[in-house]
Enzyme design. Sequence first.
Site, PDB file in Angstrom:
ATOM      1  N   ARG A 113       0.851  -1.181   0.000  1.00 10.12           N
ATOM      2  CA  ARG A 113       0.000   0.000   0.000  1.00 10.12           C
ATOM      3  C   ARG A 113       0.892   1.238   0.000  1.00 10.12           C
ATOM      4  O   ARG A 113       1.941   1.256   0.640  1.00 10.12           O
ATOM      5  CB  ARG A 113      -0.929   0.026   1.229  1.00 10.12           C
ATOM      6  CG  ARG A 113      -2.070  -0.983   1.192  1.00 10.12           C
ATOM      7  CD  ARG A 113      -3.107  -0.593   0.149  1.00 10.12           C
ATOM      8  NE  ARG A 113      -4.251  -1.495   0.114  1.00 10.12           N
ATOM      9  CZ  ARG A 113      -4.366  -2.572  -0.648  1.00 10.12           C
ATOM     10  NH1 ARG A 113      -3.353  -2.905  -1.452  1.00 10.12           N
ATOM     11  NH2 ARG A 113      -5.454  -3.312  -0.621  1.00 10.12           N
TER      12      ARG A 113
ATOM     13  N   GLU B  34      -4.342   7.392  -5.436  1.00  7.41           N
ATOM     14  CA  GLU B  34      -4.390   6.719  -6.739  1.00  7.41           C
ATOM     15  C   GLU B  34      -5.663   7.097  -7.483  1.00  7.41           C
ATOM     16  O   GLU B  34      -6.740   7.037  -6.887  1.00  7.41           O
ATOM     17  CB  GLU B  34      -4.299   5.202  -6.539  1.00  7.41           C
ATOM     18  CG  GLU B  34      -2.983   4.771  -5.934  1.00  7.41           C
ATOM     19  CD  GLU B  34      -2.909   3.294  -5.598  1.00  7.41           C
ATOM     20  OE1 GLU B  34      -1.795   2.801  -5.326  1.00  7.41           O
ATOM     21  OE2 GLU B  34      -3.960   2.623  -5.581  1.00  7.41           O
TER      22      GLU B  34
ATOM     23  N   HIS C 112      -0.247   0.256  -9.883  1.00 11.14           N
ATOM     24  CA  HIS C 112      -1.013  -0.668  -9.044  1.00 11.14           C
ATOM     25  C   HIS C 112      -1.511  -1.875  -9.858  1.00 11.14           C
ATOM     26  O   HIS C 112      -2.688  -2.224  -9.836  1.00 11.14           O
ATOM     27  CB  HIS C 112      -2.210   0.040  -8.384  1.00 11.14           C
ATOM     28  CG  HIS C 112      -2.645  -0.626  -7.108  1.00 11.14           C
ATOM     29  ND1 HIS C 112      -3.085   0.082  -6.015  1.00 11.14           N
ATOM     30  CD2 HIS C 112      -2.723  -1.937  -6.757  1.00 11.14           C
ATOM     31  CE1 HIS C 112      -3.415  -0.755  -5.043  1.00 11.14           C
ATOM     32  NE2 HIS C 112      -3.199  -1.990  -5.480  1.00 11.14           N
TER      33      HIS C 112
END
Length: 328
Positions: free
Chosen positions: A244, A273, A295
């Site tokens: 994370r 994000e 990601h």
Amino acid sequence: MPITSSSLPSKPTVIFLDVGTIPEQIKVPNLTFEHQWQQFDFTNEEQIIERIHAADIVITNKVKLSAEVLAYAPNLRLIAVAATGTNNIDLDYCRENNIAVSNVQGYATRSVPEHTIAMMFALKRNLVGYHQDIAAGVWQQQKQFCFFTHSISDVAGSTMGVIGSGSLGKAVAKLAEAIGMQVIFSERKGAKTCRAGYVAFEQVLAQADVLTLHCPLTETTTNLISQPELQAMKANAILINVGRGGLVNEHDLIEALKSQQISGAGCDVFTQEPADESNPLIANMDLPNLILTPHVAWGSDSSIQALYNILMDNIVKFQQGSRQNRVV
């Protein structure tokens, strides 16, 4: 009262708030009960209340469901998270208001470890730096069949420090051992004693040639790696974060890369994000010792298909009265 399938109407409304996080080539399993289905590629903060107001079941990957918005969904009985992390859900509110929460685990135990190892090799062999040098014409200037503007480090025989010993951390460790690395698992930061099979956090920082993060983001792990931890690492060490974004202080990481406190970093996750130019990682993505991906470490086709299968099965099992993969 306990949450049971009888809490739902015979034809519940199921709403997927961010189906755009699932690639088009993934085959969608069917729910095996009558239902009304609505899906949206993307849901911004202003759209959440309107979209979940009449929902019985909500599917979300990263859309944040706070107590403030959940209060406007009186029929909601299940939040099916299309991921492992549930930090975007107010779990306390769900417990207090009879809303079940399920998540998906164990679907990316190939994809995330392979992405981690790929980043490690790319950084240890300085592939980005050499690619940039060729683009800048350095090879032509050298007039030799090869050139060495960046150090190249072997991985075999080096030490990997793993923070997070769940299924992903263990899978990364297995791959690392297969290519000749020594693996040490970190004890929790601040722990006064070490569990069997773990090494003190500070000792892992000092010993690791590669430090990789696979722990959840909580109040205690926010900024787990910041300036003091980076300073404690080897100068030739690399840091990989596919966990994370908030686990790493991004400003401190950039300073550590620029000052050569550490050798390199690979980041698949960001504090916000999508990340924009205000993020220090994005603003410095031309650094030769920094690799960024959006990601996607979890995102091999096989992993996403497994995720989607488990996600839909979680919903079916809930409708049948089962507690499969329940967080709340």
